[in-house]
Design an enzyme around this catalytic site. Structure first.
Site, short mmCIF file in Angstrom:
data_model
loop_
_atom_site.label_atom_id
_atom_site.label_comp_id
_atom_site.label_asym_id
_atom_site.label_seq_id
_atom_site.Cartn_x
_atom_site.Cartn_y
_atom_site.Cartn_z
N ASN A 114 0.92 -1.16 0.00
CA ASN A 114 0.00 0.00 0.00
C ASN A 114 0.95 1.20 0.00
O ASN A 114 1.70 1.38 0.97
CB ASN A 114 -0.84 -0.07 1.26
N CYS A 173 -5.46 6.17 8.28
CA CYS A 173 -4.79 5.27 7.33
C CYS A 173 -3.79 4.43 8.12
O CYS A 173 -2.80 4.97 8.62
CB CYS A 173 -4.08 6.09 6.25
N ASN A 182 -1.74 1.66 7.33
CA ASN A 182 -0.40 1.45 6.76
C ASN A 182 0.35 2.77 6.70
O ASN A 182 1.57 2.82 6.93
CB ASN A 182 -0.51 0.85 5.35
N HIS A 209 -15.85 1.34 7.26
CA HIS A 209 -15.55 0.03 6.68
C HIS A 209 -16.79 -0.86 6.70
O HIS A 209 -17.55 -0.84 7.68
CB HIS A 209 -14.45 -0.67 7.46
N ASN A 219 -14.87 1.82 2.79
CA ASN A 219 -13.86 0.84 2.37
C ASN A 219 -14.49 -0.54 2.51
O ASN A 219 -15.15 -0.79 3.54
CB ASN A 219 -12.62 0.96 3.27
N GLU A 273 -10.60 -0.14 -1.51
CA GLU A 273 -10.52 1.07 -0.69
C GLU A 273 -11.31 2.24 -1.29
O GLU A 273 -11.27 2.49 -2.50
CB GLU A 273 -9.06 1.52 -0.52
N ARG A 274 -11.98 2.95 -0.40
CA ARG A 274 -12.64 4.21 -0.79
C ARG A 274 -11.58 5.13 -1.39
O ARG A 274 -10.53 5.31 -0.80
CB ARG A 274 -13.27 4.85 0.45
N CYS A 310 -4.49 -2.91 3.43
CA CYS A 310 -5.23 -1.81 4.04
C CYS A 310 -5.19 -2.02 5.55
O CYS A 310 -5.77 -2.99 6.06
CB CYS A 310 -6.68 -1.80 3.54
N THR A 356 -6.35 -0.08 8.20
CA THR A 356 -7.63 0.10 8.90
C THR A 356 -8.61 -0.99 8.49
O THR A 356 -9.43 -1.42 9.30
CB THR A 356 -8.24 1.48 8.60
N GLY A 357 -8.46 -1.49 7.25
CA GLY A 357 -9.32 -2.58 6.79
C GLY A 357 -9.05 -3.86 7.55
O GLY A 357 -9.97 -4.60 7.92
N1 LIG Z 1 -8.98 4.56 1.58
C1 LIG Z 1 -9.10 4.86 3.01
C2 LIG Z 1 -7.87 5.63 3.51
C3 LIG Z 1 -6.60 4.79 3.46
C4 LIG Z 1 -6.73 3.55 4.32
C5 LIG Z 1 -5.70 2.44 4.06
N2 LIG Z 1 -4.70 2.71 3.07
C6 LIG Z 1 -5.09 1.97 5.37
O1 LIG Z 1 -3.94 1.49 5.38
O2 LIG Z 1 -5.81 2.04 6.40
C7 LIG Z 1 -10.36 5.71 3.23
O3 LIG Z 1 -10.80 6.38 2.28
O4 LIG Z 1 -10.87 5.69 4.37
#
Ligand SMILES: N[C@H](CCC[C@H](N)C(=O)O)C(=O)O
Length: 276
Positions: free
Chosen positions: A13, A75, A77, A161, A192, A210-211, A219, A221-222
């Protein structure tokens, strides 16, 4: 104007890290989108802008922008790459770093082995706080079409999420269902979308649409949201290894009302200069 930047990644990422502490930086949404382009720009999933702290108790603030230019709350990562970046740039020599983002304060620990552990804070589980427009409390589901009902769990790690259980991530319909659910009307801030394959109570496989960025190799947070949803479904224990296409994260959560802890790598790729 020349702008120094650093390319980093967390399990593939990938990020542009910008030191807005020692540089004066202003980027428009259009400039961010152009820089994100993997043919016409540098290419990244997210851009992180590191700023001085807003609060004397903190060391830094950082802002997060998706490849589509949208500014977001958190985020995972990126948090790990942030911790390595501020030390690499000589902005701090601390191994425990307190920082704020749009979603609030988090604490990061740079470990002896170079991995980074992040206290990601307490997940929000109330649909309205994700935010998700739940129609029935007993089941969190989304009617996509008359023929297709998709069942998922929802959680916020500061960012929204949805997590779907799938029998096999390799064949999951990530590139059709992902964008449909990301922009579904039931997610007023979009979301996400995680596709989780439970191997056992301490091990899952996960892919994330991802959003604002599409499917990424990982991801953070994912991964946190998937473990939260999996625990609430009584399928997962408190310590879970999350295998993403780009590599593995260790996630720990002791249940509602407690913070999620994430441990994983963060790698430096190259430094560059932008002429804006
Ligand atoms: N696309 C996510 C932000 C980046 C999250 C992801 N890259 C991570 O590592 O948590 C959003 O719009 O909430």
């Amino acid at each position: 104007m020349l702008l120094n930047f650093t390319k980093m990644h967390g399990l593939g990422n990938d990020f542009i890290m910008i030191d807005a502490v020692s540089q004066n930086v202003f980027l428009t949404k259009e400039q961010i989108k152009k820089l994100a382009d993997r043919n016409f720009g540098i290419g990244f999933d997210q851009l992180l802008m590191v700023e001085p702290p807003y609060d004397p108790d903190l060391d830094f603030h950082y802002r997060i922008f998706n490849a589509d230019g949208s500014e977001v709350e958190q985020c995972g990562n990126g948090a790990r790459c942030f911790a390595k970046f501020v030390r690499y740039r000589g902005l701090t020599n601390k191994t425990k770093i307190n920082v704020s983002t749009k979603s609030g304060k988090i604490t990061l620990y740079v470990e002896q082995d170079g991995q980074v552990t992040v206290n990601m804070g307490i997940p929000q589980l109330e649909p309205a706080k994700v935010p998700f427009k739940a129609q029935k409390q007993e089941a969190t589901y989304i009617m996509l079409t008359e023929q297709q009902t998709v069942f998922c769990g929802v959680a916020s790690m500061g960012n929204p999420h949805a997590v779907l259980d799938v029998p096999d991530v390799a064949t999951a319909d990530v590139h059709t269902l992902g964008p449909q659910l990301e922009t579904h009307e039931r997610f007023p801030e979009k979301a996400n979308i995680g596709f989780m394959e439970v191997l056992n109570q301490h091990h899952i496989k996960l892919r994330v649409w991802e959003r604002g960025a599409g499917e990424t190799l990982a991801c953070g947070t994912g991964a946190c949201a998937a473990v939260v949803v999996g625990q609430l479904q009584k399928k997962l224990g408190q310590q879970v290894r999350v295998d993403l296409p780009g590599g593995s994260l260790q996630i720990r959560w002791n249940g509602p009302g407690t913070p999620v802890k994430m441990t994983g790598p963060a790698e430096h790729v190259f430094d560059g200069q932008l002429s804006l």
